[in-house]
Motif scaffolding. Structure first.
Motif, PDB file in Angstrom:
ATOM      1  N   GLN A 163      -4.952   5.707  -8.345  1.00  0.00           N
ATOM      2  CA  GLN A 163      -6.227   5.891  -9.033  1.00  0.00           C
ATOM      3  C   GLN A 163      -7.260   4.878  -8.556  1.00  0.00           C
ATOM      4  N   PHE A 164      -6.811   3.638  -8.309  1.00  0.00           N
ATOM      5  CA  PHE A 164      -7.732   2.620  -7.798  1.00  0.00           C
ATOM      6  C   PHE A 164      -8.299   3.046  -6.446  1.00  0.00           C
ATOM      7  N   ILE A 165      -7.421   3.512  -5.551  1.00  0.00           N
ATOM      8  CA  ILE A 165      -7.870   3.943  -4.227  1.00  0.00           C
ATOM      9  C   ILE A 165      -8.883   5.081  -4.347  1.00  0.00           C
ATOM     10  N   LEU A 166      -8.566   6.045  -5.185  1.00  0.00           N
ATOM     11  CA  LEU A 166      -9.453   7.199  -5.354  1.00  0.00           C
ATOM     12  C   LEU A 166     -10.830   6.773  -5.877  1.00  0.00           C
ATOM     13  N   ARG A 167     -10.834   5.950  -6.922  1.00  0.00           N
ATOM     14  CA  ARG A 167     -12.092   5.519  -7.528  1.00  0.00           C
ATOM     15  C   ARG A 167     -12.917   4.676  -6.543  1.00  0.00           C
ATOM     16  N   PHE A 203       3.242  -4.234 -10.617  1.00  0.00           N
ATOM     17  CA  PHE A 203       3.771  -3.340  -9.585  1.00  0.00           C
ATOM     18  C   PHE A 203       4.256  -4.104  -8.363  1.00  0.00           C
ATOM     19  N   PHE A 204       3.939  -5.394  -8.303  1.00  0.00           N
ATOM     20  CA  PHE A 204       4.278  -6.190  -7.129  1.00  0.00           C
ATOM     21  C   PHE A 204       5.451  -7.142  -7.366  1.00  0.00           C
ATOM     22  N   ALA A 241       0.821  -1.212   0.000  1.00  0.00           N
ATOM     23  CA  ALA A 241       0.000   0.000   0.000  1.00  0.00           C
ATOM     24  C   ALA A 241       0.855   1.263   0.000  1.00  0.00           C
ATOM     25  N   ARG A 242       2.155   1.113   0.247  1.00  0.00           N
ATOM     26  CA  ARG A 242       3.058   2.270   0.231  1.00  0.00           C
ATOM     27  C   ARG A 242       3.626   2.559  -1.153  1.00  0.00           C
ATOM     28  N   LEU A 243       3.291   1.763  -2.139  1.00  0.00           N
ATOM     29  CA  LEU A 243       3.925   1.903  -3.452  1.00  0.00           C
ATOM     30  C   LEU A 243       3.534   3.198  -4.160  1.00  0.00           C
ATOM     31  N   HIS A 244       2.282   3.583  -4.094  1.00  0.00           N
ATOM     32  CA  HIS A 244       1.812   4.857  -4.661  1.00  0.00           C
ATOM     33  C   HIS A 244       2.177   5.042  -6.137  1.00  0.00           C
ATOM     34  N   THR A 245       1.944   4.033  -6.932  1.00  0.00           N
ATOM     35  CA  THR A 245       2.028   4.243  -8.380  1.00  0.00           C
ATOM     36  C   THR A 245       0.753   4.954  -8.831  1.00  0.00           C
ATOM     37  N   TYR A 246       0.771   5.496 -10.022  1.00  0.00           N
ATOM     38  CA  TYR A 246      -0.398   6.210 -10.542  1.00  0.00           C
ATOM     39  C   TYR A 246      -1.612   5.284 -10.570  1.00  0.00           C
ATOM     40  N   ALA A 259      -9.828   0.291   0.637  1.00  0.00           N
ATOM     41  CA  ALA A 259      -9.065   0.266  -0.612  1.00  0.00           C
ATOM     42  C   ALA A 259      -7.643  -0.205  -0.368  1.00  0.00           C
ATOM     43  N   THR A 260      -7.055   0.254   0.747  1.00  0.00           N
ATOM     44  CA  THR A 260      -5.709  -0.201   1.123  1.00  0.00           C
ATOM     45  C   THR A 260      -5.703  -1.706   1.350  1.00  0.00           C
ATOM     46  N   SER A 261      -6.732  -2.207   2.029  1.00  0.00           N
ATOM     47  CA  SER A 261      -6.829  -3.652   2.283  1.00  0.00           C
ATOM     48  C   SER A 261      -6.926  -4.428   0.975  1.00  0.00           C
ATOM     49  N   LEU A 262      -7.666  -3.896   0.015  1.00  0.00           N
ATOM     50  CA  LEU A 262      -7.804  -4.584  -1.266  1.00  0.00           C
ATOM     51  C   LEU A 262      -6.473  -4.636  -2.010  1.00  0.00           C
ATOM     52  N   ILE A 263      -5.717  -3.561  -1.959  1.00  0.00           N
ATOM     53  CA  ILE A 263      -4.403  -3.571  -2.620  1.00  0.00           C
ATOM     54  C   ILE A 263      -3.528  -4.651  -1.998  1.00  0.00           C
ATOM     55  N   ARG A 264      -3.581  -4.767  -0.682  1.00  0.00           N
ATOM     56  CA  ARG A 264      -2.804  -5.827  -0.011  1.00  0.00           C
ATOM     57  C   ARG A 264      -3.288  -7.211  -0.437  1.00  0.00           C
ATOM     58  N   LEU A 265      -4.588  -7.350  -0.615  1.00  0.00           N
ATOM     59  CA  LEU A 265      -5.135  -8.634  -1.065  1.00  0.00           C
ATOM     60  C   LEU A 265      -4.702  -8.924  -2.501  1.00  0.00           C
ATOM     61  N   PHE A 266      -4.749  -7.920  -3.382  1.00  0.00           N
ATOM     62  CA  PHE A 266      -4.279  -8.113  -4.765  1.00  0.00           C
ATOM     63  C   PHE A 266      -2.839  -8.604  -4.758  1.00  0.00           C
ATOM     64  N   TRP A 267      -2.037  -7.971  -3.920  1.00  0.00           N
ATOM     65  CA  TRP A 267      -0.609  -8.328  -3.806  1.00  0.00           C
ATOM     66  C   TRP A 267      -0.446  -9.764  -3.306  1.00  0.00           C
TER      67      TRP A 267
END
Length: 549
Positions: free
Chosen positions: A305-309, A369-370, A296-301, A343-351
């Motif tokens: 954008q996923f977090i924002l949406r 990105f992972f 969740a610290r990666l902060h790619t575009y 959203a942060t939790s979902l990014i961790r799950l995707f990873w």
């Protein structure tokens, strides 16, 4: 069996559990003993120790040493209960303990050795490395031979030298049997993989699975049920093992069996889903180190954008389909009631699921990105050093690393205060005096003979060997931190205070090369303008000439 819940069964993993330390006991065994026994993975150090015990002779002293939580007591308790050794050895299971309330651990060891003679049964001792060092300093003068053997062992800490022998003392050290290994197939720990398999494999003899299936049928919404199901997925296990390996390489974090079991207990029994528990929980040593790798610290575009949406609740039909596919895993996200952090939790799950196929594979949109390209490249160079035989293809591959990654990175760092040298790869910045920058030509190249003939690969890194001109430099250890910094330098990165540990090592390398460069017969002066002067020593004469900038 159904009376035991998964929460209770997983309690045997916790470091606070009475099962976290093995002691001799004569109580009636119960189901929790069975659960603990099921986790057992026979380590290489135990196999080698047992082979050695089969040939041990009278009067020997055999030390099994390492860190607290390595499993020394586990191994020695099994040896003591084994009929092959029970009547043929004397045992001291834990050298941090004494035999009486007023007696220190050092005094207990003095008494133990006082009663040990050349005709005695071989003596087998479990001891922390720190206690070994204490006894070498503070033990009785009458045991100076044993103290000298300990000193010799502590000063000869080399992985290839196992077991270490000195006089009648033999040392088996957990540090010489690493739990991680560089692997071309990205399987970085056979031990942890076997431990996870014992915990999660789906067969009729697995008590954990039996209890899990019962809880899943009656209480599927429990977090530990979802977390256990996640942990059963092979790709998830591989991601976790990779993060633990990174913690070992980057954070210099030792991983004992006890801390590892407690780590899995936290993942399964923490307050959230496994992918959140992995990055929260300061009470666990491994979690504190792994949390720095939070995706969740990666902060790619794309991730931002996923977090924002997601947080704005924008329509995403593909994501909705993917969330439905999570239901068999008992993982739920409510798109109608978005909570902070979802959203942060979902990014961790995707990873966490990056190597797995699930539903419409929405999570794989972010897999690029992972990737662990840095670790994989590091592993590749480690293997080239480990297996180097001067084969032409090997030499070409290593030449590229030395020229374009190692030497280029060192030179860029050394010349960072002299940008005018960016195109002068053969020059090395020595210092600045009164606004005049001084450089010397250097010829840095691999020391191929040393690379081939010396022990270059270790469990947590590799050594490189360089020559400046005809002179060989001392070996230079390249850990993953320094390897990463060199890559960044070659991509234009400027170091900062967070790179302190790697910078210290890089400064030492630059100093070694500078000392050799200072003996060069030629130096150049840059006066800050367009003028360059060259001073060259030849036959006791110094010639100074001007050059165009």
């Amino acid at each position: 069996m159904s009376a035991i819940t998964l929460r209770q069964a997983l309690g045997v993993l916790a470091k606070s559990s009475s099962f976290s330390v093995t002691t001799e006991t004569h109580r009636q065994q119960d189901v929790f003993d069975e659960l603990k026994a099921q986790l057992f993975v026979k380590q290489e150090i135990e196999e080698e120790l047992q082979r050695y015990l089969d040939t041990a002779t009278s009067g020997e002293i055999i030390f099994l040493c390492g860190s607290s939580g390595d499993g020394k007591s586990e191994i020695l308790t099994r040896c003591k209960s084994d009929q092959r050794y029970h009547q043929k050895f004397s045992f001291h299971l834990d050298a941090t303990h004494s035999f009486a309330p007023q007696q220190s651990a050092i005094d207990a060891l003095n008494d133990l050795f006082e009663n040990h003679h050349p005709q005695s049964y071989p003596l087998l001792i479990g001891i922390n490395t720190g206690m070994l060092a204490n006894f070498a300093r503070e033990g009785s003068e009458s045991h100076k031979t044993i103290r000298a053997a300990i000193d010799a062992f502590l000063s000869e800490q080399q992985e290839g030298n196992r077991p270490y022998r000195s006089g009648n003392c033999t040392f088996f050290d957990f540090e010489h049997y690493p739990k991680f290994q560089f692997d071309v197939n990205k399987h970085y720990s056979s031990f942890i993989k076997a431990l996870l398999d014992n915990l999660t494999r789906n067969d009729e003899n697995n008590l954990f699975q039996f209890i899990f299936r019962h809880d899943e049928s009656v209480s599927p919404d429990l977090k530990e049920v979802a977390n256990f199901k996640l942990l059963c997925i092979p790709g998830v296990q591989n991601v976790l093992i990779t993060q633990l390996f990174k913690a070992r390489l980057i954070k210099d974090q030792f991983v004992t069996t006890r801390t590892l079991l407690d780590f899995f207990h936290h993942l399964l029994m923490g307050p959230g889903y496994l992918f959140d528990n992995l990055f929260t929980g300061a009470e666990n040593d491994l979690i504190k180190k792994v949390s720095d790798f939070d995706p969740a610290r990666l902060h790619t575009y794309e991730l931002d954008q996923f977090i924002l949406r997601y947080e704005l609740g924008l329509v995403d039909a593909d994501l909705d389909d993917f969330l439905v596919a999570l239901e068999p895993l008992h993982i739920k996200f409510d798109r109608q009631c978005v909570k902070p952090g979802d959203a942060t939790s979902l990014i961790r799950l995707f990873w966490l699921l990056q190597h797995e196929s699930l539903g419409n594979n929405y999570h794989r949109k972010f897999s690029a990105f992972f990737n662990e390209s840095l670790l994989e490249r590091y592993s590749e160079i480690w293997h080239l050093h480990r297996n180097y035989t001067a084969d032409p293809e090997q030499k070409r591959s290593l030449s590229r690393f030395y020229a374009f990654e190692l030497i280029a990175g060192i030179q860029r760092y050394a010349n960072r205060k002299a940008p005018e040298l960016s195109m002068q790869k053969e020059e090395f910045f020595l210092g600045e005096f009164g606004g005049v920058k001084i450089t010397a030509p250097v010829d840095i190249k691999p020391d191929w003979d040393s690379i081939r003939n010396k022990h270059t690969a270790h469990s947590t890194g590799f050594d490189v060997y360089l020559k400046v001109g005809r002179n060989s430099l001392p070996h230079i250890h390249i850990g993953l931190n320094l390897f990463e910094l060199l890559e960044k330098l070659n991509n234009g990165y400027r170091p900062n205070k967070y790179d302190k540990n790697a910078i210290v090592l890089l400064d030492e390398i630059v100093e070694l090369i500078s000392e050799e460069a200072k003996s060069s017969s030629e130096i150049k002066f840059y006066d800050g303008g367009q003028r360059i002067y060259r001073a060259k020593a030849d036959d006791d004469m110094i010639t100074i000439s001007g050059m165009e900038g």
